[in-house]
Design an enzyme around this catalytic site. Structure first.
Site, PDB file in Angstrom:
ATOM      1  N   ARG A 199       2.206  14.385  13.356  1.00 16.20           N
ATOM      2  CA  ARG A 199       2.930  13.953  12.160  1.00 16.20           C
ATOM      3  C   ARG A 199       3.398  15.162  11.368  1.00 16.20           C
ATOM      4  O   ARG A 199       2.803  15.552  10.374  1.00 16.20           O
ATOM      5  CB  ARG A 199       2.045  13.014  11.333  1.00 16.20           C
ATOM      6  CG  ARG A 199       1.663  11.788  12.121  1.00 16.20           C
ATOM      7  CD  ARG A 199       0.806  10.824  11.356  1.00 16.20           C
ATOM      8  NE  ARG A 199       1.559  10.000  10.407  1.00 16.20           N
ATOM      9  CZ  ARG A 199       1.046   8.946   9.796  1.00 16.20           C
ATOM     10  NH1 ARG A 199      -0.197   8.593  10.026  1.00 16.20           N
ATOM     11  NH2 ARG A 199       1.762   8.251   8.960  1.00 16.20           N
ATOM     12  N   LYS A 242       0.825  -1.212   0.000  1.00 16.41           N
ATOM     13  CA  LYS A 242       0.000   0.000   0.000  1.00 16.41           C
ATOM     14  C   LYS A 242       0.867   1.275   0.000  1.00 16.41           C
ATOM     15  O   LYS A 242       0.638   2.191  -0.793  1.00 16.41           O
ATOM     16  CB  LYS A 242      -0.909   0.019   1.244  1.00 16.41           C
ATOM     17  CG  LYS A 242      -1.659   1.329   1.410  1.00 16.41           C
ATOM     18  CD  LYS A 242      -2.322   1.445   2.762  1.00 16.41           C
ATOM     19  CE  LYS A 242      -1.392   1.779   3.876  1.00 16.41           C
ATOM     20  NZ  LYS A 242      -1.460   3.124   4.449  1.00 16.41           N
ATOM     21  N   ASN A 243       1.866   1.300   0.870  1.00 15.58           N
ATOM     22  CA  ASN A 243       2.630   2.546   1.000  1.00 15.58           C
ATOM     23  C   ASN A 243       3.523   2.821  -0.212  1.00 15.58           C
ATOM     24  O   ASN A 243       3.803   3.976  -0.523  1.00 15.58           O
ATOM     25  CB  ASN A 243       3.452   2.529   2.287  1.00 15.58           C
ATOM     26  CG  ASN A 243       2.558   2.720   3.507  1.00 15.58           C
ATOM     27  OD1 ASN A 243       1.397   3.127   3.381  1.00 15.58           O
ATOM     28  ND2 ASN A 243       3.070   2.405   4.691  1.00 15.58           N
ATOM     29  N   ASP A 302       4.739  -0.052  12.039  1.00 17.27           N
ATOM     30  CA  ASP A 302       3.450  -0.551  11.549  1.00 17.27           C
ATOM     31  C   ASP A 302       3.179  -2.001  11.969  1.00 17.27           C
ATOM     32  O   ASP A 302       2.084  -2.514  11.734  1.00 17.27           O
ATOM     33  CB  ASP A 302       3.386  -0.447  10.009  1.00 17.27           C
ATOM     34  CG  ASP A 302       3.151   0.988   9.542  1.00 17.27           C
ATOM     35  OD1 ASP A 302       3.052   1.884  10.400  1.00 17.27           O
ATOM     36  OD2 ASP A 302       3.069   1.205   8.317  1.00 17.27           O
ATOM     37  N   CYS A 324      -3.908   8.257   9.648  1.00 22.16           N
ATOM     38  CA  CYS A 324      -4.139   7.634  10.954  1.00 22.16           C
ATOM     39  C   CYS A 324      -3.783   8.581  12.092  1.00 22.16           C
ATOM     40  O   CYS A 324      -2.780   9.290  12.029  1.00 22.16           O
ATOM     41  CB  CYS A 324      -3.277   6.374  11.083  1.00 22.16           C
ATOM     42  SG  CYS A 324      -4.115   4.902  10.527  1.00 22.16           S
ATOM     43  N   ARG A 355      -8.548   0.454   5.006  1.00 21.49           N
ATOM     44  CA  ARG A 355      -7.635   1.415   4.371  1.00 21.49           C
ATOM     45  C   ARG A 355      -6.394   0.707   3.832  1.00 21.49           C
ATOM     46  O   ARG A 355      -5.795   1.158   2.861  1.00 21.49           O
ATOM     47  CB  ARG A 355      -7.183   2.461   5.401  1.00 21.49           C
ATOM     48  CG  ARG A 355      -8.259   3.459   5.770  1.00 21.49           C
ATOM     49  CD  ARG A 355      -7.704   4.529   6.678  1.00 21.49           C
ATOM     50  NE  ARG A 355      -6.409   4.934   6.166  1.00 21.49           N
ATOM     51  CZ  ARG A 355      -5.439   5.461   6.885  1.00 21.49           C
ATOM     52  NH1 ARG A 355      -5.613   5.696   8.158  1.00 21.49           N
ATOM     53  NH2 ARG A 355      -4.297   5.792   6.338  1.00 21.49           N
TER      54      ARG A 355
HETATM   55  C1  UD1 Z   1       5.109   6.258   6.523  1.00 21.14           C
HETATM   56  C2  UD1 Z   1       4.016   5.220   6.381  1.00 21.14           C
HETATM   57  C3  UD1 Z   1       3.532   4.769   7.742  1.00 21.14           C
HETATM   58  C4  UD1 Z   1       4.695   4.302   8.591  1.00 21.14           C
HETATM   59  C5  UD1 Z   1       5.807   5.348   8.635  1.00 21.14           C
HETATM   60  C6  UD1 Z   1       7.056   4.882   9.336  1.00 21.14           C
HETATM   61  C7  UD1 Z   1       2.943   5.909   4.305  1.00 21.14           C
HETATM   62  C8  UD1 Z   1       1.761   6.480   3.653  1.00 21.14           C
HETATM   63  N1  UD1 Z   1       2.906   5.831   5.643  1.00 21.14           N
HETATM   64  O1  UD1 Z   1       4.533   7.378   7.167  1.00 21.14           O
HETATM   65  O2  UD1 Z   1       2.612   3.700   7.547  1.00 21.14           O
HETATM   66  O3  UD1 Z   1       4.244   4.074   9.910  1.00 21.14           O
HETATM   67  O4  UD1 Z   1       6.173   5.716   7.280  1.00 21.14           O
HETATM   68  O5  UD1 Z   1       7.565   3.748   8.707  1.00 21.14           O
HETATM   69  O6  UD1 Z   1       3.889   5.475   3.667  1.00 21.14           O
HETATM   70  N2  UD1 Z   1       8.851  13.313  10.866  1.00 21.14           N
HETATM   71  C9  UD1 Z   1       9.222  14.599  11.165  1.00 21.14           C
HETATM   72  N3  UD1 Z   1       9.176  15.536  10.149  1.00 21.14           N
HETATM   73  C10 UD1 Z   1       8.779  15.225   8.891  1.00 21.14           C
HETATM   74  C11 UD1 Z   1       8.403  13.897   8.604  1.00 21.14           C
HETATM   75  C12 UD1 Z   1       8.442  12.959   9.622  1.00 21.14           C
HETATM   76  O7  UD1 Z   1       9.595  14.920  12.300  1.00 21.14           O
HETATM   77  O8  UD1 Z   1       8.757  16.095   8.040  1.00 21.14           O
HETATM   78  C13 UD1 Z   1       8.907  12.275  11.932  1.00 21.14           C
HETATM   79  C14 UD1 Z   1       7.537  11.671  12.240  1.00 21.14           C
HETATM   80  O9  UD1 Z   1       6.835  12.423  13.196  1.00 21.14           O
HETATM   81  C15 UD1 Z   1       7.926  10.311  12.757  1.00 21.14           C
HETATM   82  C16 UD1 Z   1       9.170   9.957  11.938  1.00 21.14           C
HETATM   83  O10 UD1 Z   1       9.660  11.183  11.432  1.00 21.14           O
HETATM   84  O11 UD1 Z   1       8.290  10.375  14.104  1.00 21.14           O
HETATM   85  C17 UD1 Z   1       8.917   9.009  10.783  1.00 21.14           C
HETATM   86  O12 UD1 Z   1       7.882   9.503   9.959  1.00 21.14           O
HETATM   87  P1  UD1 Z   1       7.801   9.166   8.395  1.00 21.14           P
HETATM   88  O13 UD1 Z   1       8.806   8.114   8.066  1.00 21.14           O
HETATM   89  O14 UD1 Z   1       7.837  10.438   7.648  1.00 21.14           O
HETATM   90  O15 UD1 Z   1       6.349   8.546   8.285  1.00 21.14           O
HETATM   91  P2  UD1 Z   1       5.294   8.774   7.163  1.00 21.14           P
HETATM   92  O16 UD1 Z   1       5.986   8.927   5.837  1.00 21.14           O
HETATM   93  O17 UD1 Z   1       4.303   9.776   7.574  1.00 21.14           O
END
Ligand code: UD1
Length: 441
Positions: A130, A30-31, A313, A125, A405
């Site tokens: 985030r 999915k991701n 996850d 979610c 989802r």
């Molecule tokens: C993606 C996945 C989600 C998974 C996560 C971690 C998708 C759609 N979702 O979410 O299922 O749980 O990776 O493997 O692919 N962060 C910051 N600043 C940013 C971006 C992230 O501080 O600009 C922090 C977040 O709060 C979190 C960490 O970095 O603590 C990891 O987040 P990230 O890898 O970006 O997760 P997502 O891409 O949102």
């Protein structure tokens, strides 16, 4: 599309107690699919994506893209053809976008193609704060002017120019977004401290199949040499690591024996390692893994980390399993702060879990008992289904649209493994389910 319509409220009724046995086929990730769908509009030519999961998040993103003039065809359930040459504007309809986190990929894709994008801030979610500061930092580094106004992210650039970007946190989303925004920028972009998740590699491979020049995906330094344009391609999405892991833990928690097919075992190594620690047998083949358990579940310690660490996850599925293990286990959640929302629900089933800060202290119990519970988010919801499958008696799980989802035909696949589970709508059907399935086999 087989997901429940948003007007009908479905829940699962589950009668626990069966050891799940047999074979199950895992769908596309999915991701990875979400990012690849968005990236498809970087070219005016048609892109064909195979092994596309038919889940709510991907379908919502496809609908949102159709809303801005992208031509979407679905020749079969798991193939999508996308043509982004007719994109009308860069302003995406709020309601659809709000519902999924991955809508932020449209910023990278639209900015990369048109040098401008306006996209509502993403939903997704409720697993904690985030932030998207790393995404914005990346866009700014390659020359975009980025602001947040009226609930939307607005990014504009005269021209995009390659840059050296050091990510302050390892972020899957930011890494992928910068890949998309920079693959047609002038010159070279280097992303340091990049995320190494399998879906980051998949997106890079997809972009390369469209003519991009990206090297190093899967390591923490990615180098992108801007190209002048991208072309159409046919690409197959990698198998879903988390769906696979969920079925692997289903074997563990129910004392079953499951052959999980269409996987890349390498992507599952951190999950496999924990399953072996808690007393499962795991056999790896070329494109499948077999997980079985006959003895008791043992305790362990888990800390979620970016890939190749244990995935956040998979944390709820592991937590549910450890609640039935011998002794005391701990889980430290280091990625998202609000990922223990399944704990209150599973405690209704008799689990003994104490959450202190970002650590859950889990004292294993002999058994869980069926209860009426609610899915708090996607992965926690799937984990609670596993808990219900392992529990004595009948459980109902509300808000299963959250599970849909990210899981295609979840209950159908579980049924194929011997689970007693049905998608029901009202109290009467729950009562009928209870009567029909009163006896524990
Ligand atoms: C993606 C996945 C989600 C998974 C996560 C971690 C998708 C759609 N979702 O979410 O299922 O749980 O990776 O493997 O692919 N962060 C910051 N600043 C940013 C971006 C992230 O501080 O600009 C922090 C977040 O709060 C979190 C960490 O970095 O603590 C990891 O987040 P990230 O890898 O970006 O997760 P997502 O891409 O949102």
């Amino acid at each position: 599309m087989k997901t429940s319509s948003k007007d009908t409220i479905y829940r699962y009724a589950v009668r626990g107690g069966n050891s799940l046995k047999g074979e199950v086929e895992v769908g596309g990730a999915k991701n990875a699919a979400l990012a690849i769908i968005a990236a498809s509009i970087l070219t005016d030519e048609t892109v064909t994506i195979e092994n596309m999961p038919d889940v709510r998040d991907t379908n919502v993103l496809l609908d949102a893209m159709a809303g801005i003039g992208v031509i979407i065809e679905r020749p079969d359930r798991h193939t999508v053809r996308i043509n982004g040459s007719m994109v009308r504007n860069v302003n995406i309809e709020y309601e659809l976008i709000r519902r999924i986190r991955a809508s932020y990929y449209l910023i990278g894709a639209l900015l990369g193609k048109y040098n401008e994008a306006e996209v509502p801030l993403p939903g997704g979610c409720n697993i904690g704060s985030r932030p998207i500061d790393q995404h914005l930092k990346g866009f700014r580094a390659i020359g975009a002017d980025v602001k947040i106004e009226r609930g939307s992210i607005i990014a504009k650039a005269e021209r995009l120019t390659g840059a050296h970007i050091y990510m302050d946190v390892v972020s899957v989303g930011a890494t992928i977004n910068i890949l998309m925004a920079s693959c047609m920028a002038d010159g070279k972009t280097i992303i340091e401290n990049a995320a190494k998740e399998p879906h980051v590699v998949d997106v890079a491979n997809f972009l390369n199949s469209m003519g991009a020049n990206i090297k190093g995906a899967g390591t923490d330094v990615i180098r992108i040499k801007g190209v002048s344009s991208l072309h159409g391609a046919t690409y197959s999405v990698i198998p879903d690591q988390i769906e696979a892991g969920t079925f692997m833990f289903a074997a563990a928690v129910t004392g079953g024996d499951i052959l999980v097919k269409n996987v890349i075992p390498k992507h599952l190594e951190s999950i496999t390692a924990k399953l072996i620690e808690v007393g499962c047998r795991v056999e790896e083949f070329d494109d499948c893994v077999r997980v079985s358990r006959t003895g008791k579940l043992r305790n362990t310690q888990i800390k979620t980390l970016p890939y190749p660490g244990f995935p956040t996850d998979m944390q709820p599925q592991a937590g549910v399993t450890l609640s039935l293990s011998e002794g005391v286990s701990t889980i430290t959640e280091s990625i998202f702060e609000n990922r223990f929302r399944y704990v209150d629900e599973i405690m209704k089933m008799g689990a003994d879990i104490k959450v202190e800060g970002n650590t859950a202290i889990i004292t294993g119990t002999e058994s869980l008992t069926g209860a009426n519970i609610t899915a708090p988010d996607l992965r926690a919801g799937a984990a609670l289904v596993l808990a219900a499958l392992a529990a004595d008696g009948v459980s109902t799980i509300d808000d299963i649209h959250l599970i849909e989802r990210g899981y295609e035909d979840f209950e159908i696949k579980l049924k194929g493994l011997g689970a007693v589970i049905e998608k029901v709508t009202d109290e009467r059907s729950v009562k009928k389910f209870r009567m029909k399935n009163a006896k524990v086999s």
